[in-house]
Design a protein around this motif. Structure first.
Motif, short mmCIF file in Angstrom:
data_model
loop_
_atom_site.label_atom_id
_atom_site.label_comp_id
_atom_site.label_asym_id
_atom_site.label_seq_id
_atom_site.Cartn_x
_atom_site.Cartn_y
_atom_site.Cartn_z
N ILE A 28 13.46 -18.79 6.83
CA ILE A 28 14.02 -18.73 5.52
C ILE A 28 15.01 -17.74 5.66
N THR A 29 16.60 -17.98 5.32
CA THR A 29 17.43 -17.15 5.42
C THR A 29 18.09 -17.20 3.84
N SER A 30 18.47 -15.97 3.63
CA SER A 30 19.20 -15.93 2.34
C SER A 30 20.65 -15.46 2.50
N GLY A 31 21.58 -15.69 1.68
CA GLY A 31 22.99 -15.23 1.82
C GLY A 31 23.66 -15.21 0.48
N SER A 32 25.03 -15.03 0.35
CA SER A 32 25.76 -15.14 -0.87
C SER A 32 26.99 -15.59 -0.42
N PHE A 33 27.91 -15.71 -1.39
CA PHE A 33 29.25 -15.98 -1.31
C PHE A 33 29.85 -15.60 -2.73
N ASP A 39 28.94 -12.94 -7.22
CA ASP A 39 28.33 -13.24 -5.90
C ASP A 39 27.06 -14.20 -6.22
N VAL A 40 27.34 -15.53 -5.77
CA VAL A 40 26.11 -16.40 -5.79
C VAL A 40 25.45 -16.66 -4.68
N LYS A 41 24.06 -16.31 -4.91
CA LYS A 41 22.97 -16.28 -4.00
C LYS A 41 22.30 -17.53 -3.60
N TYR A 42 21.87 -17.61 -2.45
CA TYR A 42 21.12 -18.79 -1.73
C TYR A 42 19.99 -18.60 -1.21
N ARG A 43 18.93 -19.62 -0.90
CA ARG A 43 18.27 -19.30 0.07
C ARG A 43 18.14 -20.79 0.86
N TYR A 91 19.87 -22.54 -4.79
CA TYR A 91 20.76 -21.40 -5.03
C TYR A 91 20.96 -21.26 -6.43
N ASP A 92 21.23 -20.10 -7.00
CA ASP A 92 21.24 -19.70 -8.18
C ASP A 92 22.84 -19.83 -8.70
N GLN A 93 23.05 -20.82 -9.53
CA GLN A 93 24.62 -20.87 -9.89
C GLN A 93 25.00 -19.49 -10.66
N ALA A 94 26.29 -19.50 -10.70
CA ALA A 94 26.93 -18.07 -11.22
C ALA A 94 26.38 -18.05 -12.55
N GLY A 95 25.75 -16.83 -12.81
CA GLY A 95 25.33 -16.29 -14.21
C GLY A 95 24.01 -16.67 -14.42
N CYS A 96 23.33 -16.93 -13.22
CA CYS A 96 21.78 -17.53 -13.32
C CYS A 96 21.12 -16.66 -12.43
N GLY A 97 19.72 -16.42 -12.65
CA GLY A 97 19.00 -15.75 -11.76
C GLY A 97 19.52 -14.57 -11.03
N GLN A 98 19.45 -14.92 -9.49
CA GLN A 98 19.91 -13.46 -8.68
C GLN A 98 21.43 -13.57 -8.73
N SER A 99 22.15 -14.65 -9.16
CA SER A 99 23.69 -14.81 -9.31
C SER A 99 23.98 -14.12 -10.81
N ALA A 100 23.32 -13.13 -10.98
CA ALA A 100 23.77 -12.54 -12.47
C ALA A 100 25.22 -12.07 -12.54
N LEU A 101 25.41 -11.99 -13.83
CA LEU A 101 27.10 -11.45 -14.27
C LEU A 101 26.94 -10.10 -14.29
N PRO A 102 27.89 -9.43 -14.36
CA PRO A 102 27.59 -7.64 -14.66
C PRO A 102 27.05 -7.53 -15.84
N LYS A 103 26.34 -6.45 -16.05
CA LYS A 103 25.93 -6.10 -17.34
C LYS A 103 27.01 -5.86 -18.26
N GLY A 104 26.74 -6.29 -19.73
CA GLY A 104 27.91 -6.20 -20.81
C GLY A 104 28.85 -7.39 -20.92
N THR A 105 28.65 -8.40 -19.80
CA THR A 105 29.30 -9.39 -19.82
C THR A 105 29.37 -10.30 -20.92
N GLU A 124 32.25 -24.72 -7.71
CA GLU A 124 31.16 -23.78 -7.03
C GLU A 124 30.37 -24.54 -5.98
N LEU A 125 30.01 -25.73 -6.31
CA LEU A 125 29.14 -26.49 -5.37
C LEU A 125 29.95 -26.89 -3.93
#
Length: 146
Positions: A28-33, A39-43, A91-105, A124-125
């Motif tokens: 299992i590896t995790s990363g982001s771009f 930052d879009v996170k994936y596993r 992966y969590d698409q931008a704005g979802c789950g671990q790929s959250a947007l900055p607070k107050g967005t 994104e894909l």
């Protein structure tokens, strides 16, 4: 009996690993771009040892529903890496789950492109595929992900 069963269900909390225990050893590896400031996170889930044939098949990229759902509910699909010889990428698409947007967005003001399916399929894909250097892959989409 139904009332008893439904009342008992409220007291149980199961984890994904309890419901779908690993069928093999997975790497299992995790990363982001980063794309458009998010930052879009994936596993990535891959068998540690290939099946008898010795070859790994093209990876499976999963696209979750939403918008705004995280990929967590697709986590049991990691078992496909055990049953077959393909890596499974969640992966969590931008704005979802671990790929959250900055607070107050304010999504509609600050990130209006996230409200269109074209952004995910055309930007994104492909960015994820390029980041992972994949030349062959399969896609499994659910709901908004299709």
């Amino acid at each position: 009996i139904i009332a008893l069963i439904s009342g008992a269900a409220d007291s149980f909390q199961w984890t994904c690993d309890e419901l779908t225990p690993s069928l093999c050893e997975l790497s299992i590896t995790s990363g982001s771009f980063n794309i458009r400031g998010v930052d879009v996170k994936y596993r990535r889930f891959k068998r540690k040892k290939p099946l008898l044939g010795g070859q790994f098949l093209a990876p499976l990229i999963t696209l979750h529903g939403g918008p705004s759902w995280p990929s967590d509910y697709l986590f049991p699909l990691r078992q496909l890496a055990c049953r077959g010889a393909a890596e499974v990428i969640l992966y969590d698409q931008a704005g979802c789950g671990q790929s959250a947007l900055p607070k107050g967005t304010n999504v509609s003001l600050d990130y209006p492109h996230l409200l269109t399916s074209e952004y995910y399929s055309e930007e994104e894909l492909p960015a994820l595929i390029n980041h992972l250097s994949l030349d062959r892959y399969h896609i499994l989409g659910h709901s908004w992900g299709t």
